[in-house]
Design a protein around this motif. Structure first.
Motif, PDB file in Angstrom:
ATOM      1  N   UNK A   1       0.888  -1.173   0.000  1.00  0.00           N
ATOM      2  CA  UNK A   1       0.000   0.000   0.000  1.00  0.00           C
ATOM      3  C   UNK A   1       0.915   1.209   0.000  1.00  0.00           C
ATOM      4  N   UNK A   2       0.915   1.975  -1.088  1.00  0.00           N
ATOM      5  CA  UNK A   2       1.929   3.010  -1.249  1.00  0.00           C
ATOM      6  C   UNK A   2       1.352   4.253  -1.922  1.00  0.00           C
ATOM      7  N   UNK A   3       2.178   5.281  -2.023  1.00  0.00           N
ATOM      8  CA  UNK A   3       1.806   6.473  -2.775  1.00  0.00           C
ATOM      9  C   UNK A   3       1.762   6.134  -4.268  1.00  0.00           C
ATOM     10  N   UNK A   4       1.150   7.039  -5.024  1.00  0.00           N
ATOM     11  CA  UNK A   4       1.036   6.774  -6.453  1.00  0.00           C
ATOM     12  C   UNK A   4       2.409   6.730  -7.108  1.00  0.00           C
ATOM     13  N   UNK A   5       2.520   5.898  -8.131  1.00  0.00           N
ATOM     14  CA  UNK A   5       3.777   5.721  -8.844  1.00  0.00           C
ATOM     15  C   UNK A   5       3.668   6.293 -10.258  1.00  0.00           C
ATOM     16  N   UNK A   6       4.803   6.527 -10.879  1.00  0.00           N
ATOM     17  CA  UNK A   6       4.799   6.902 -12.287  1.00  0.00           C
ATOM     18  C   UNK A   6       4.281   5.717 -13.104  1.00  0.00           C
ATOM     19  N   UNK A   7       3.605   6.033 -14.193  1.00  0.00           N
ATOM     20  CA  UNK A   7       2.973   4.977 -14.992  1.00  0.00           C
ATOM     21  C   UNK A   7       3.976   3.922 -15.441  1.00  0.00           C
ATOM     22  N   UNK A   8       5.162   4.340 -15.840  1.00  0.00           N
ATOM     23  CA  UNK A   8       6.158   3.390 -16.347  1.00  0.00           C
ATOM     24  C   UNK A   8       6.626   2.439 -15.250  1.00  0.00           C
ATOM     25  N   UNK A   9       6.540   2.865 -13.975  1.00  0.00           N
ATOM     26  CA  UNK A   9       6.996   2.014 -12.875  1.00  0.00           C
ATOM     27  C   UNK A   9       6.097   0.800 -12.665  1.00  0.00           C
ATOM     28  N   UNK A  10       4.879   0.856 -13.179  1.00  0.00           N
ATOM     29  CA  UNK A  10       3.982  -0.290 -13.049  1.00  0.00           C
ATOM     30  C   UNK A  10       4.490  -1.498 -13.853  1.00  0.00           C
ATOM     31  N   UNK A  11       5.364  -1.241 -14.807  1.00  0.00           N
ATOM     32  CA  UNK A  11       5.936  -2.344 -15.586  1.00  0.00           C
ATOM     33  C   UNK A  11       6.820  -3.240 -14.733  1.00  0.00           C
ATOM     34  N   UNK A  12       7.304  -2.732 -13.605  1.00  0.00           N
ATOM     35  CA  UNK A  12       8.162  -3.528 -12.722  1.00  0.00           C
ATOM     36  C   UNK A  12       7.355  -4.399 -11.764  1.00  0.00           C
ATOM     37  N   UNK A  13       6.042  -4.191 -11.692  1.00  0.00           N
ATOM     38  CA  UNK A  13       5.191  -4.983 -10.802  1.00  0.00           C
ATOM     39  C   UNK A  13       4.973  -6.370 -11.406  1.00  0.00           C
ATOM     40  N   UNK A  14       5.293  -7.404 -10.644  1.00  0.00           N
ATOM     41  CA  UNK A  14       5.099  -8.771 -11.132  1.00  0.00           C
ATOM     42  C   UNK A  14       3.613  -9.101 -11.168  1.00  0.00           C
ATOM     43  N   UNK A  15       3.246 -10.050 -12.029  1.00  0.00           N
ATOM     44  CA  UNK A  15       1.821 -10.289 -12.269  1.00  0.00           C
ATOM     45  C   UNK A  15       1.074 -10.828 -11.054  1.00  0.00           C
ATOM     46  N   UNK A  16       1.780 -11.361 -10.047  1.00  0.00           N
ATOM     47  CA  UNK A  16       1.109 -11.878  -8.852  1.00  0.00           C
ATOM     48  C   UNK A  16       1.121 -10.879  -7.690  1.00  0.00           C
ATOM     49  N   UNK A  17       1.709  -9.703  -7.903  1.00  0.00           N
ATOM     50  CA  UNK A  17       1.787  -8.694  -6.850  1.00  0.00           C
ATOM     51  C   UNK A  17       0.620  -7.713  -6.955  1.00  0.00           C
ATOM     52  N   UNK A  18       0.173  -7.230  -5.792  1.00  0.00           N
ATOM     53  CA  UNK A  18      -0.936  -6.276  -5.765  1.00  0.00           C
ATOM     54  C   UNK A  18      -0.453  -4.922  -5.266  1.00  0.00           C
ATOM     55  N   UNK A  19      -0.859  -3.882  -5.981  1.00  0.00           N
ATOM     56  CA  UNK A  19      -0.540  -2.512  -5.595  1.00  0.00           C
ATOM     57  C   UNK A  19      -1.826  -1.698  -5.640  1.00  0.00           C
ATOM     58  N   UNK A  20      -1.955  -0.731  -4.761  1.00  0.00           N
ATOM     59  CA  UNK A  20      -3.231  -0.034  -4.559  1.00  0.00           C
ATOM     60  C   UNK A  20      -3.449   1.148  -5.503  1.00  0.00           C
ATOM     61  N   UNK A  21      -2.975   1.043  -6.724  1.00  0.00           N
ATOM     62  CA  UNK A  21      -3.202   2.118  -7.701  1.00  0.00           C
ATOM     63  C   UNK A  21      -3.288   1.540  -9.108  1.00  0.00           C
ATOM     64  N   UNK A  22      -3.902   2.322  -9.983  1.00  0.00           N
ATOM     65  CA  UNK A  22      -3.802   2.119 -11.421  1.00  0.00           C
ATOM     66  C   UNK A  22      -2.884   3.200 -11.975  1.00  0.00           C
ATOM     67  N   UNK A  23      -2.131   2.916 -13.019  1.00  0.00           N
ATOM     68  CA  UNK A  23      -1.409   4.010 -13.665  1.00  0.00           C
ATOM     69  C   UNK A  23      -2.413   5.028 -14.188  1.00  0.00           C
TER      70      UNK A  23
END
Length: 472
Positions: A122-144
């Motif tokens: 659960x984190x602050x919003x990230x830059x859209x390109x940083x979502x590419x580093x999120x693995x497919x089984x990981x959950x993050x509380x934002x959409x790009x």
């Protein structure tokens, strides 16, 4: 030592039995009653299993989240290493309590380099390109691209665009007239000159929060004037948002302004799935409202309802009673009860319907921009969700007005009332979005394919019905 070994053996023996229950229930899709109570499976003591069949059909089991005072089945030793929650600077106390109750280990990673195999954050919003580093089984509380909800300039521009297409009476009637400077300088000046009423506006930075940088404007000359070049530059960077001030707020017996914090959960952008939490917060200003705005323009305790502002007033009163109608913060359910019992002729159901209509149209207006960035940057539909905090004000006719939308709304608890509302929100949210066991658990157990995350279930094409909805 022997006692500890025996306890571990018992837990592991139960683990096999409990996993069989979960798998059998999940595989029995044809007989699954999706309307049955949740959690569905309990151990011999009547406590919910840590893994539960999903709330939704055709989805493998998910971790069960519980409140601090709830009893829950022991987390099997074999599962513990796979429940990893990465902490951030905004992981609230309420959230830590809920996730640790469900067996997650909290990972403190200040360099952002040590822990890579976490399953949730659960984190602050990230830059859209940083979502590419999120693995497919990981959950993050934002959409790009969720800044399209959270930035005041983007939100209004998206609503205005839909209003031009479908009519202002459909898409903009619930948002106060707003101007984004410097781009809208000429329109604002014309609006001010042609207005027959005495105008009051509120000036805000486009990306601020917690009442920072806000100023009440009664004269056009008080608005910071942009440079001549910026006024005529189509893509000039937004400097301020100027929004018409609601001078006729709804006032209850305490005669102070208040707003509603309504929590909205988006579990999927494509297809779009939106849920509205049935409770929330009502935040009161800490100084009585006065129509004499001229002599009170600098009194933030009168104009703003933000807790971060009003807690600094000596007159601010904490409310620890979840059903209480005192102090500077109530629950949303308490407000609805108050209006039903104390205000004759108020149609609470109509107010709620108007708020839900407002939420749906606001989300729809921003959805295309977020969907585009999701498609470009996100590996799996499983990975992203978004909790939004809609700040809504009622005027003296009980009409709801959308003031702004917050991404990463505060989930900190500073009172038992806060804790009651936010802890239940967190529990319900995580049980709804569904946290699954990471796929590396498959190396341990032969039956794990029926329990673990499977990326193929989140990369399938949309159904014909969903495709039609998306293209409407």
């Amino acid at each position: 030592m022997n006692d500890n070994c025996n306890e571990s053996e018992i837990i592991d023996e139960n683990y096999v039995n409990l996993m069989n229950q979960v798998i059998n229930y999940s595989l029995n899709l044809h007989n699954k009653d999706t309307n049955s109570s949740f959690p569905r499976l309990v151990d011999s003591s009547g406590d919910p299993l840590v893994l539960q069949p999903s709330l939704f059909p055709m989805v493998w089991p998910t971790v069960y989240f519980a409140l601090e005072d709830e009893s829950i089945s022991l987390v099997p030793n074999k599962l513990k290493p796979y429940l990893k929650w990465k902490l951030s600077s905004i992981t609230a106390n309420t959230m830590r309590t809920v996730v640790t109750k469900s067996g997650f280990r909290l990972l403190r990673d200040k360099n952002q380099k040590v822990y890579k195999n976490w399953s949730a954050i659960w984190c602050k919003h990230m830059k859209s390109v940083d979502f590419k580093t999120i693995k497919d089984y990981q959950k993050v509380n934002h959409f790009p691209g969720s800044f399209h909800f959270g930035r005041k300039d983007k939100l209004w521009q998206n609503l205005r665009s839909m209003a031009v297409k479908h009519g202002f009476e459909v898409f903009a009637h619930f948002h106060p007239p707003t101007f984004v400077l410097p781009h809208d300088w000429t329109q604002l000046k014309k609006y001010w000159i042609n207005s027959a009423e005495e105008l009051v506006f509120i000036l805000k930075p486009p990306a601020s929060a917690r009442g920072e940088g806000i100023k009440i404007i009664k004269k056009f000359s008080e608005i910071p004037k942009p440079s001549a070049r910026a006024k005529h530059k189509h893509n000039a960077k937004s400097q301020y948002v100027v929004q018409k001030y609601i001078t006729n707020p709804c006032l209850l017996y305490n005669e102070t302004k208040f707003d509603l914090r309504v929590y909205v959960l988006i579990t999927s952008i494509v297809p779009l799935r939106v849920y509205v939490y049935d409770d929330g917060l009502v935040r009161f200003a800490s100084h009585k409202y006065s129509n004499d705005i001229q002599n009170n323009s600098d009194n933030q305790f009168m104009h703003l309802t933000n807790y971060s502002v009003n807690k600094n007033n000596l007159n601010y009163v904490l409310n620890h009673d979840i059903n209480g109608q005192t102090g500077n913060k109530w629950t949303l359910k308490t407000l609805w009860r108050y209006l039903n019992h104390s205000c004759k002729g108020v149609d609470v159901d109509a107010i709620i319907n108007s708020i839900e209509d407002m939420i749906i149209k606001t989300v729809i207006s921003c959805e295309p921009f977020v969907a585009k960035l999701v498609k470009e940057n996100v590996k799996s539909r499983y990975s992203c969700f978004e909790l939004l905090g809609f700040d809504i004000m009622l005027d003296n006719t009980y009409k709801p007005w959308l003031i702004e939308v917050n991404i990463s709304p505060s989930l900190r608890s500073d009172s038992s009332l806060d804790s009651a509302v936010k802890s239940q929100l967190i529990k319900d949210m995580f049980n709804l979005i569904g946290h699954q066991i990471p796929p590396n658990f498959k190396r341990l157990e032969t039956f794990a394919e029926f329990i673990c995350f499977n990326r193929h279930y989140y990369s399938a094409l949309l159904s014909d019905e969903e495709t039609i909805k998306v293209n409407l």
